[in-house]
Design a protein around this motif. Structure first.
Motif, PDB file in Angstrom:
ATOM      1  N   LYS A 223       0.836  -1.204   0.000  1.00 31.82           N
ATOM      2  CA  LYS A 223       0.000   0.000   0.000  1.00 31.82           C
ATOM      3  C   LYS A 223       0.871   1.255   0.000  1.00 31.82           C
ATOM      4  O   LYS A 223       1.997   1.273   0.503  1.00 31.82           O
ATOM      5  N   TYR A 224       0.298   2.325  -0.578  1.00 29.77           N
ATOM      6  CA  TYR A 224       0.904   3.644  -0.551  1.00 29.77           C
ATOM      7  C   TYR A 224       0.235   4.457   0.558  1.00 29.77           C
ATOM      8  O   TYR A 224      -0.923   4.207   0.908  1.00 29.77           O
ATOM      9  N   TYR A 225       0.954   5.411   1.104  1.00 29.70           N
ATOM     10  CA  TYR A 225       0.331   6.248   2.126  1.00 29.70           C
ATOM     11  C   TYR A 225       0.901   7.668   2.078  1.00 29.70           C
ATOM     12  O   TYR A 225       2.017   7.917   1.616  1.00 29.70           O
ATOM     13  N   PHE A 226       0.088   8.590   2.555  1.00 31.44           N
ATOM     14  CA  PHE A 226       0.493   9.981   2.747  1.00 31.44           C
ATOM     15  C   PHE A 226       0.084  10.353   4.167  1.00 31.44           C
ATOM     16  O   PHE A 226      -1.090  10.284   4.508  1.00 31.44           O
ATOM     17  N   ARG A 227       1.057  10.742   4.988  1.00 27.40           N
ATOM     18  CA  ARG A 227       0.818  10.882   6.422  1.00 27.40           C
ATOM     19  C   ARG A 227       1.267  12.248   6.930  1.00 27.40           C
ATOM     20  O   ARG A 227       2.341  12.740   6.563  1.00 27.40           O
ATOM     21  N   VAL A 228       0.446  12.839   7.760  1.00 25.43           N
ATOM     22  CA  VAL A 228       0.794  14.057   8.489  1.00 25.43           C
ATOM     23  C   VAL A 228       1.239  13.629   9.881  1.00 25.43           C
ATOM     24  O   VAL A 228       0.488  12.942  10.596  1.00 25.43           O
ATOM     25  N   VAL A 229       2.471  13.991  10.268  1.00 22.81           N
ATOM     26  CA  VAL A 229       3.053  13.508  11.517  1.00 22.81           C
ATOM     27  C   VAL A 229       3.325  14.687  12.456  1.00 22.81           C
ATOM     28  O   VAL A 229       3.947  15.677  12.061  1.00 22.81           O
TER      29      VAL A 229
END
Length: 233
Positions: A223-229
């Motif tokens: 899976k691909y992901y885009f995360r705000v950390v």
């Protein structure tokens, strides 16, 4: 000067907490209706000589009102340096995946970690040790439990102050048959849009390749992901 040196050495021995929480959110409407959400919590306690790391991650996605991802992961690791470049480690990872019919996948490992490169811009560590694998899968009449080996690679590259690449690769083959293995990786580009060190953006790929999946399931789970950390102490 001697007092300052002593104070600096004392500060290096202090164990410090670092935490982060990341949120993933995706979705679309129209020809395809899908929605996905994810959360990951990380905590570490350590100094120059030793460190404890904990993480908890959950991902859930739907497509056309059908669940496509429902996955929970939990892990812990401890490593302690006994030379400048060499440390021993112990780690465990637990996973539950309802869509993959995995009630429990557990790996535990003990071994040595070698810091091959450790400077301001590049960090590369190699890991090797003994391990065990356990899988309880609904479609199998018998649980999978095998002694194994653990090989890993941890890499980070700081391109600029605001852009870096991080990657973690783990290969866990069964001791009795090296063609029966579990391969997992997480690679991401980390971007800090502002001067603040409190948050960043992380975009990457996370995947697992299992040579013995559940019945009628694919070997590759990717899976691909885009995360705000958000980071805090």
């Amino acid at each position: 000067p001697l007092i300052m040196v002593s104070q600096k050495k004392a500060e290096m021995l202090l164990l410090k907490w670092n935490h982060s929480v990341g949120f993933d959110l995706s979705g679309s409407s129209g020809n395809t209706e899908d929605f996905g959400v994810g959360i990951r919590l990380d905590s570490s306690l350590g100094n120059r000589s030793r460190e404890y790391d904990l993480y908890l991650a959950y991902n859930y996605s739907t497509k056309k009102n059908s669940t496509t991802v429902d996955e929970t992961k939990l892990g812990a690791e401890y490593d302690s340096r006994f030379f400048d470049e060499l440390a021993w480690y112990v780690k465990t990872d637990l996973e539950n995946d309802r869509l993959e019919e995995i009630d429990l996948r557990a790996t535990a490992a003990l071994g040595l970690k070698y810091s091959w490169i450790d400077n301001a811009n590049y960090k590369l560590s190699l890991r090797a040790g003994a391990a065990s694998r356990f899988e309880k899968i609904r479609s199998r009449s018998k649980d999978f439990a095998e002694p194994a080996l653990d090989f890993g690679l941890e890499y980070s590259h700081q391109f600029k102050k605001s852009i870096s690449l991080v990657s973690d690769l783990t290969y866990v083959p069964a001791l009795s048959n090296f063609s029966d293995f579990l391969l997992s990786q997480d690679s991401a580009l980390v971007i800090r849009p502002t001067q603040s060190k409190d948050w960043n953006l992380r975009s990457g790929v996370d995947g697992t390749y299992n040579t013995t999946p559940a019945l009628n399931k694919e070997e590759l789970d990717f899976k691909y992901y885009f995360r705000v950390v958000y980071l805090f102490n």
